[in-house]
Design a protein around this motif. Structure first.
Motif, PDB file in Angstrom:
ATOM      1  N   TYR A 123       0.829  -1.195   0.000  1.00  0.00           N
ATOM      2  CA  TYR A 123       0.000   0.000   0.000  1.00  0.00           C
ATOM      3  C   TYR A 123       0.867   1.250   0.000  1.00  0.00           C
ATOM      4  O   TYR A 123       1.883   1.316   0.692  1.00  0.00           O
ATOM      5  CB  TYR A 123      -0.881   0.050   1.250  1.00  0.00           C
ATOM      6  N   CYS A 124       0.412   2.237  -0.728  1.00  0.00           N
ATOM      7  CA  CYS A 124       1.003   3.558  -0.710  1.00  0.00           C
ATOM      8  C   CYS A 124       0.177   4.429   0.231  1.00  0.00           C
ATOM      9  O   CYS A 124      -1.061   4.323   0.243  1.00  0.00           O
ATOM     10  CB  CYS A 124       0.974   4.120  -2.136  1.00  0.00           C
ATOM     11  N   ALA A 125       0.854   5.275   1.020  1.00  0.00           N
ATOM     12  CA  ALA A 125       0.146   6.134   1.966  1.00  0.00           C
ATOM     13  C   ALA A 125       0.797   7.509   2.005  1.00  0.00           C
ATOM     14  O   ALA A 125       2.018   7.624   1.840  1.00  0.00           O
ATOM     15  CB  ALA A 125       0.158   5.512   3.355  1.00  0.00           C
ATOM     16  N   ALA A 126      -0.013   8.528   2.246  1.00  0.00           N
ATOM     17  CA  ALA A 126       0.477   9.908   2.281  1.00  0.00           C
ATOM     18  C   ALA A 126       0.111  10.575   3.593  1.00  0.00           C
ATOM     19  O   ALA A 126      -1.019  10.430   4.078  1.00  0.00           O
ATOM     20  CB  ALA A 126      -0.100  10.701   1.108  1.00  0.00           C
ATOM     21  N   ASP A 127       1.069  11.308   4.140  1.00  0.00           N
ATOM     22  CA  ASP A 127       0.864  12.046   5.389  1.00  0.00           C
ATOM     23  C   ASP A 127       0.888  13.540   5.074  1.00  0.00           C
ATOM     24  O   ASP A 127       1.932  14.072   4.675  1.00  0.00           O
ATOM     25  CB  ASP A 127       1.975  11.696   6.380  1.00  0.00           C
ATOM     26  N   THR A 128      -0.222  14.221   5.262  1.00  0.00           N
ATOM     27  CA  THR A 128      -0.316  15.631   4.909  1.00  0.00           C
ATOM     28  C   THR A 128       0.574  16.519   5.770  1.00  0.00           C
ATOM     29  O   THR A 128       0.879  17.645   5.389  1.00  0.00           O
ATOM     30  CB  THR A 128      -1.766  16.126   4.996  1.00  0.00           C
ATOM     31  N   ALA A 129       1.011  16.004   6.921  1.00  0.00           N
ATOM     32  CA  ALA A 129       1.917  16.776   7.782  1.00  0.00           C
ATOM     33  C   ALA A 129       3.356  16.684   7.314  1.00  0.00           C
ATOM     34  O   ALA A 129       4.238  17.328   7.891  1.00  0.00           O
ATOM     35  CB  ALA A 129       1.800  16.286   9.222  1.00  0.00           C
ATOM     36  N   GLY A 130       3.608  15.872   6.290  1.00  0.00           N
ATOM     37  CA  GLY A 130       4.947  15.785   5.727  1.00  0.00           C
ATOM     38  C   GLY A 130       5.902  14.862   6.449  1.00  0.00           C
ATOM     39  O   GLY A 130       7.104  14.870   6.198  1.00  0.00           O
ATOM     40  N   GLY A 131       5.381  14.027   7.344  1.00  0.00           N
ATOM     41  CA  GLY A 131       6.249  13.155   8.106  1.00  0.00           C
ATOM     42  C   GLY A 131       6.895  12.083   7.251  1.00  0.00           C
ATOM     43  O   GLY A 131       6.265  11.563   6.318  1.00  0.00           O
ATOM     44  N   TRP A 132       8.131  11.755   7.570  1.00  0.00           N
ATOM     45  CA  TRP A 132       8.829  10.724   6.796  1.00  0.00           C
ATOM     46  C   TRP A 132       9.918  10.012   7.598  1.00  0.00           C
ATOM     47  O   TRP A 132      10.567   9.115   7.079  1.00  0.00           O
ATOM     48  CB  TRP A 132       9.467  11.326   5.544  1.00  0.00           C
ATOM     49  N   ASP A 134      -2.808   9.889   6.212  1.00  0.00           N
ATOM     50  CA  ASP A 134      -4.156  10.388   5.977  1.00  0.00           C
ATOM     51  C   ASP A 134      -4.823   9.766   4.750  1.00  0.00           C
ATOM     52  O   ASP A 134      -6.057   9.700   4.690  1.00  0.00           O
ATOM     53  CB  ASP A 134      -4.112  11.918   5.782  1.00  0.00           C
ATOM     54  N   TYR A 135      -4.025   9.386   3.777  1.00  0.00           N
ATOM     55  CA  TYR A 135      -4.573   8.835   2.540  1.00  0.00           C
ATOM     56  C   TYR A 135      -3.888   7.521   2.213  1.00  0.00           C
ATOM     57  O   TYR A 135      -2.669   7.398   2.384  1.00  0.00           O
ATOM     58  CB  TYR A 135      -4.387   9.822   1.373  1.00  0.00           C
ATOM     59  N   TRP A 136      -4.685   6.603   1.687  1.00  0.00           N
ATOM     60  CA  TRP A 136      -4.180   5.275   1.353  1.00  0.00           C
ATOM     61  C   TRP A 136      -4.690   4.856  -0.022  1.00  0.00           C
ATOM     62  O   TRP A 136      -5.814   5.186  -0.416  1.00  0.00           O
ATOM     63  CB  TRP A 136      -4.671   4.244   2.381  1.00  0.00           C
ATOM     64  N   GLY A 137      -3.846   4.109  -0.713  1.00  0.00           N
ATOM     65  CA  GLY A 137      -4.290   3.494  -1.949  1.00  0.00           C
ATOM     66  C   GLY A 137      -4.990   2.181  -1.669  1.00  0.00           C
ATOM     67  O   GLY A 137      -5.122   1.762  -0.507  1.00  0.00           O
ATOM     68  N   GLN A 138      -5.419   1.522  -2.724  1.00  0.00           N
ATOM     69  CA  GLN A 138      -6.190   0.282  -2.575  1.00  0.00           C
ATOM     70  C   GLN A 138      -5.301  -0.946  -2.433  1.00  0.00           C
ATOM     71  O   GLN A 138      -5.757  -2.021  -2.060  1.00  0.00           O
ATOM     72  CB  GLN A 138      -7.131   0.103  -3.777  1.00  0.00           C
ATOM     73  N   GLY A 139      -4.008  -0.794  -2.733  1.00  0.00           N
ATOM     74  CA  GLY A 139      -3.068  -1.894  -2.583  1.00  0.00           C
ATOM     75  C   GLY A 139      -2.813  -2.642  -3.874  1.00  0.00           C
ATOM     76  O   GLY A 139      -3.663  -2.670  -4.774  1.00  0.00           O
ATOM     77  N   THR A 140      -1.646  -3.247  -3.958  1.00  0.00           N
ATOM     78  CA  THR A 140      -1.288  -4.078  -5.100  1.00  0.00           C
ATOM     79  C   THR A 140      -0.571  -5.327  -4.571  1.00  0.00           C
ATOM     80  O   THR A 140       0.281  -5.229  -3.687  1.00  0.00           O
ATOM     81  CB  THR A 140      -0.420  -3.304  -6.111  1.00  0.00           C
ATOM     82  N   GLN A 141      -0.943  -6.477  -5.099  1.00  0.00           N
ATOM     83  CA  GLN A 141      -0.415  -7.745  -4.599  1.00  0.00           C
ATOM     84  C   GLN A 141       0.963  -8.026  -5.184  1.00  0.00           C
ATOM     85  O   GLN A 141       1.162  -7.945  -6.406  1.00  0.00           O
ATOM     86  CB  GLN A 141      -1.367  -8.886  -4.957  1.00  0.00           C
TER      87      GLN A 141
END
Length: 128
Positions: free
Chosen positions: A95-104, A116-123
């Motif tokens: 899964y890909c995910a994004a943090d709007t606060a910019g954390g890494w 905050d945001y997630w994709g649907q995933g890829t196997q």
């Protein structure tokens, strides 16, 4: 509402390579921290790699260091995960995910609830 779409998963033999891509619907994506997580059947979701806004820095799970590379393309508005020397234990939904606060930082790899945001995933399946 930002949308994330992963692609590039599939079946690969042990020792093989795959590159996953995460495409974002909005160019604000470039200001966000982004991470790849994975979840295998019966296991908890775990952070694999993270990258800061503008690619300022990266972090990796210990078990993938030296094999996986996370990168981002601001022009294409994508984040990629290049995976080499794949092992059967790398099998999971990614899964890909994004943090709007910019954390890494590496801390974020252990805290999926921060994203905050997630994709649907890829196997990804690594098997002979």
């Amino acid at each position: 509402q930002l949308q994330l779409v992963e692609s590039g998963g599939g079946l690969v033999q042990p020792g093989g390579s795959l590159t996953l891509s995460c495409a974002a619907s909005d160019f604000t994506f470039g200001r966000y921290g982004v991470a790849w997580f994975r979840q295998a059947p019966g296991k908890e979701r775990e952070g694999v790699a993270s990258i800061g806004p503008g690619g300022i820095g990266t972090n990796y799970r210990f078990s993938v260091k030296g094999r996986f590379t996370i990168s981002r393309d601001s022009a294409e508005n994508t984040v990629s995960l290049q995976m080499k020397r794949l092992l059967p234990e790398d099998t999971a939904v990614y899964y890909c995910a994004a943090d709007t606060a910019g954390g890494w930082s590496s801390w974020y790899l252990n805290h999926p609830e921060e994203y905050d945001y997630w994709g649907q995933g890829t196997q990804v399946t690594v098997s002979s």
